[in-house]
Design a protein around this motif. Structure first.
Motif: not given
Length: 527
Positions: A271-278, A280-286, A455-463, A468-469
């Motif tokens: 979880l922590n490593r995935d969030q770290t990558a997340g 990084e993805t957001a920072f690269r967009s910035f 049905p349960i709606v799960v929402v994900g944002t790609t960046r 993380p998505y």
């Protein structure tokens, strides 16, 4: 920079001060009946579930006494729940603060819509009164009572307490990228002191603030609100709370929206490593956006070049902090990194981030310090909300720690730095916080299926930087009835953040029960 698995909606990061202005004075609870959608003190028939154990029936049948709580249009009450669900007959109760905004009409009332902003540790009442109760789409507010509560251990609900304001000031400045044995010892000492403070001030409640405990509280709330099924919108960590509820009580699931989803199968280190990558993805967009702006303080070039300049900036602050306007809190690497991360939750904060970095480069750290303070929910008078305390308490109970000792962090550093050259080291060391926790974890990583739920709606944002998505993809596939709705954009969470496509799909589901098509994709709305 204690950012380990702090998963929050954007409103609670950038506008935290606004949330803390809206207090709610707890009311009182009685032993029978349930709450209604009417005025203060009026109750409706209870939605008593048939399978409630006898020892829990008084909690499910209690009557909430609604009262004005000082914020126009909102009512507040107090709900009692057992401290320990394994021993509800012990008589040890805790109080949970609840608030609501009654349906405005027109149209037939559909019941209660319970909302949770994430964290763990985010104040549901603050979120409700500052945003959801006034900012959710009008057709939804017309048909539902919008309700939230501060989960156990949070804010107004028997809060976890750990450090004084001065203690938190010191804690947030500790170097979390230790360069030598002395700095490593200081960091470990800070984690131990934090944990000892929690044990000293909150020993009674620490073993009982897990997400499963909060999900059981959520079912009591459903009942006392008079609803046979739970209708719920959970953002960020709130998706884990909602999915846990659905897995425990699939037959009581109504319409659930899980926005900015967590993946319950991922152990703490992942979880922590995935969030770290997340991040990084957001920072690269910035970085890509910043390089196009005339006021970019990190210069031109691609994301790698911008990242290298930011990392060099952090390195300089590590060696020589700059004044921030608060003599006791100069802007060093830890506070600066937290300030940057806070702004990455929401792309609308990018101009503010550019300005804050420019100020710091010119010797004024007040802008980045302000962003860090919003992240930590620090008030101008030096007092902190209990967000960080509750966050650690819940995370450290929900899963075994990511690392057994500092040597384990050393081994994992290369993978974290690969995930994010800028943030990897700091986020790896931040994940050491649960290693010294005084209460053994009661939960573990596992799939949540909610077998038999509608049905349960799960929402994900790609960046998405914080969730993380791929987590949304995983949760939607785990849930037997999961429906994935994708927002192809930036920022943390998607509902109510400007996408007509997302809002229309979720509103339709909440209002008439029609879920989006599986794997529907939405893009940012054209201005």
């Amino acid at each position: 920079m204690d950012t380990s698995r702090l998963l929050r909606t954007t409103g609670t990061v950038i506008a935290a001060a606004g949330l803390l202005l809206s207090g709610c004075t707890p009311g009182s609870s009685g032993p029978s009946a349930a709450a209604s959608s009417g005025g203060a003190g009026v109750s409706a028939p209870s939605a008593q579930p048939p399978a409630v154990p006898d020892a829990l029936r008084p909690y499910y049948a209690q009557k909430l006494q609604w009262r004005d709580c000082g914020v126009p249009g909102f009512q507040c009450a107090t709900m009692k729940v057992p401290l320990d669900y394994d021993h509800p007959e012990s008589g040890q109760d805790i109080d949970l603060a609840v608030s609501r905004k009654v349906a405005t009409g027109p149209g037939k009332r559909l019941g209660s819509l319970v909302v949770n902003p994430g964290g763990p540790g985010g104040s549901g009442i603050g979120y409700l009164q500052a945003y959801a109760g006034i900012g959710y789409p009008a057709p939804v507010r017309a048909r539902y009572d919008i309700v939230s509560f501060d989960p156990r251990g949070v804010a107004r609900s028997t809060p976890v307490e750990c450090l004084t304001g001065a203690g938190m000031d010191a804690y947030t400045q500790v170097d979390q990228t230790p360069d030598d044995a002395v700095e490593r010892a200081l960091l470990v000492g800070a984690f131990k002191k934090f944990a000892a403070g929690c044990q000293q001030r909150s020993q009674r409640i620490l073993p009982h603030v897990s997400t499963e405990d909060a999900a059981r509280d959520l079912d009591v709330l459903r009942s006392v609100l008079g609803d046979e099924k739970l209708t719920y919108v959970g953002a960020s960590y709130g998706t884990f709370l909602g999915a846990t509820y659905a897995d425990l009580f699939p037959g009581r699931v109504g319409r659930l929206v899980l926005d900015g989803a967590m993946d319950p199968t991922r152990p703490a280190i992942d979880l922590n490593r995935d969030q770290t990558a997340g991040f990084e993805t957001a920072f690269r967009s910035f970085a890509q956006d910043c390089a196009k702006q005339p006021d970019c303080p990190l210069g031109r070039g691609g994301p790698d070049q911008v990242a290298a300049r930011l990392k060099d900036f952090f390195r300089k602050l590590d060696a020589d902090p700059v004044p921030s306007g608060d003599p006791s809190r100069p802007l060093g690497e830890s506070l600066a990194t937290t300030g940057v991360i806070a702004a990455l939750y929401d792309e609308t904060a990018w101009p503010q981030l550019r300005e804050a970095i420019t100020q710091a480069q010119n010797g004024d750290g007040s802008g980045l310090l302000g962003l860090a303070d919003s992240y930590y929910e620090r008030e101008p008078d030096g007092k902190y909300a209990n967000l960080m305390f509750a966050n650690a308490a819940v995370n450290c109970l929900d899963q075994p720690p990511a690392f057994a000792d500092p040597e384990a962090v050393d081994k994992a550093l290369p993978s974290f730095e690969k995930a994010s050259p800028v943030f990897g080291a700091g986020l790896a060391w931040a994940a050491l916080n649960c290693t010294y926790w005084p209460v053994k974890a009661t939960g573990t990583a596992k799939a949540l299926t909610a077998r038999g739920a509608p049905p349960i709606v799960v929402v994900g944002t790609t960046r998405d930087p914080a969730t993380p998505y791929k987590w949304a993809q995983s949760l939607a596939s785990q849930l037997d009835s999961g429906v994935l709705l994708t927002y192809e954009g930036d920022g943390h969470t998607a509902y109510g953040r400007g996408s007509d496509c997302i809002d229309t799909a979720i509103n339709r589901y909440l209002l008439d029960g029609t879920p989006p098509k599986q794997d529907q994709k939405c893009r940012p709305s054209t201005p």
